[in-house]
Design a protein around this motif. Structure first.
Motif, short mmCIF file in Angstrom:
data_model
loop_
_atom_site.label_atom_id
_atom_site.label_comp_id
_atom_site.label_asym_id
_atom_site.label_seq_id
_atom_site.Cartn_x
_atom_site.Cartn_y
_atom_site.Cartn_z
N LEU A 135 0.73 -1.19 0.02
CA LEU A 135 -0.02 0.00 -0.07
C LEU A 135 1.04 1.02 -0.05
CD1 LEU A 135 -2.91 -1.04 2.62
CD2 LEU A 135 -2.99 -0.74 -0.03
N LEU A 136 1.82 1.21 0.80
CA LEU A 136 2.92 2.56 0.82
C LEU A 136 3.38 2.79 -0.66
CD1 LEU A 136 4.41 4.44 2.49
CD2 LEU A 136 6.25 2.78 2.86
N PHE A 137 3.97 1.65 -1.06
CA PHE A 137 4.54 1.93 -2.45
C PHE A 137 3.55 2.32 -3.59
CE2 PHE A 137 8.26 0.00 -0.55
CZ PHE A 137 9.28 0.86 -1.05
N ARG A 138 2.30 1.70 -3.54
CA ARG A 138 1.23 2.21 -4.23
C ARG A 138 0.97 3.79 -3.92
NH1 ARG A 138 -4.29 -0.73 -3.41
NH2 ARG A 138 -2.95 -2.62 -3.77
N LEU A 139 0.92 4.30 -2.66
CA LEU A 139 0.88 5.79 -2.56
C LEU A 139 2.08 6.54 -3.11
CD1 LEU A 139 -0.58 5.48 1.01
CD2 LEU A 139 -1.83 6.44 -0.85
N ILE A 140 3.41 5.83 -2.71
CA ILE A 140 4.44 6.94 -3.10
C ILE A 140 4.50 6.91 -4.88
CG2 ILE A 140 7.10 6.56 -3.22
CD1 ILE A 140 6.75 5.45 -0.29
N GLY A 141 4.19 5.62 -5.44
CA GLY A 141 4.17 5.69 -6.96
C GLY A 141 3.40 6.61 -7.64
N PHE A 142 1.89 6.79 -6.99
CA PHE A 142 1.25 7.77 -7.50
C PHE A 142 1.46 9.27 -7.11
CE2 PHE A 142 -3.19 9.76 -6.90
CZ PHE A 142 -3.60 10.00 -8.38
N GLY A 143 2.06 9.31 -5.93
CA GLY A 143 2.70 10.52 -5.53
C GLY A 143 3.68 10.93 -6.34
#
Length: 270
Positions: free
Chosen positions: A175-183
């Motif tokens: 979930l964290l890397f999904r958020l970071i990728g989108f951000g």
């Protein structure tokens, strides 16, 4: 009128932050009502006829407004109830800040259409990476909880119980890397719009000022983290350290610098 809405939204956020986890419906409804009040007051405060209000407090409030929505939606799909005590008190503080530090109005006449687009993408980027930073803090607490789990006789508060109910660390990490990728994509668009359309956006050529330097440093850190994840398998403490460092630098890029200029040095910026 906006001030009363801001205060009511802040009180709702605080109440929802510390209600017991079992009261899911009142918490969910309270967050939604507070978010609507927050957004309505923020919208009427930020926009006037042919003008927009800018400043560290307004931008921080807008960022947390989107972050609250992101938390609420994320909590519908995963059990992240413990994030309430991290996100909502910070959001409550950010709600009332525009009433204390109003910033200044920028006239939109003569500004490029890219100006509002740049601001919107910037706020979305900051919001996504803000919720990623909260997520990283939650993972640090979760990992610490796993390493220092008390015995069966120990009494646990609701926050400790909520930490125990979090998804597995590997799921949290995805979930964290999904958020970071989108951000990171949104932050890239922010940087590109600032570089390519600088003169159209702000009436001046591209400048290497403190805001630009901090933004680029944050962009490089998040980019390096994603590259390290992709090719070196970075995870765990390394990922969390990069996330929190990148967010701290990004916070300095706009909010920190604007706070110093507006509040400490009392300079009005356009």
């Amino acid at each position: 009128m906006q001030t009363y809405f801001f205060i009511l939204a802040a009180l709702l956020y605080l109440a929802c932050a510390f209600l017991p986890s079992e009261r899911r419906l009142p918490i969910s409804l309270g967050i939604v009502v507070g978010w609507i009040l927050h957004g309505g007051a923020l919208l009427s405060d930020m926009f006037a006829a042919e003008a927009i209000r800018v400043g560290f407090a307004v931008m921080l409030s807008a960022t947390l407004w989107i972050s609250v929505a992101a938390y609420w939606l994320e909590n519908r799909n995963f059990t992240l109830d413990s994030m309430r005590v991290l996100v909502l008190p910070v959001a409550a503080v950010s709600v009332v800040l525009p009433s204390i530090f109003p910033g200044n109005m920028i006239v939109l006449a003569g500004k490029s259409d890219w100006f509002l687009a740049h601001i919107a993408v910037s706020i979305l980027a900051y919001s996504t990476l803000t919720i990623a930073a909260f997520h990283a803090v939650l993972m640090v607490l979760q990992e610490s909880r796993l390493h220092t789990r008390p015995g069966p006789a120990a009494k646990n508060g609701w926050f400790a119980i909520a930490l125990d109910r979090l998804p597995a660390l590997l799921t949290m990490e995805r979930l964290l890397f999904r958020l970071i990728g989108f951000g990171f994509v949104l932050l890239t668009l922010t940087v590109l719009s600032g570089v390519v359309f600088s003169e159209q956006l702000f009436g001046t050529p591209f400048r290497w000022d403190h805001k630009t330097i901090f933004t680029m440093l944050s962009w490089l850190l998040f980019g390096l983290l994603l590259a390290g994840r992709r090719w070196q398998g970075w995870r765990g403490r390394t990922a969390l350290s990069f996330t929190l460092a990148g967010f701290a630098i990004l916070l300095l890029a706009y909010v920190g610098s604007r706070f110093v200029l507006e509040v400490v040095l009392h300079r009005v910026l356009t």
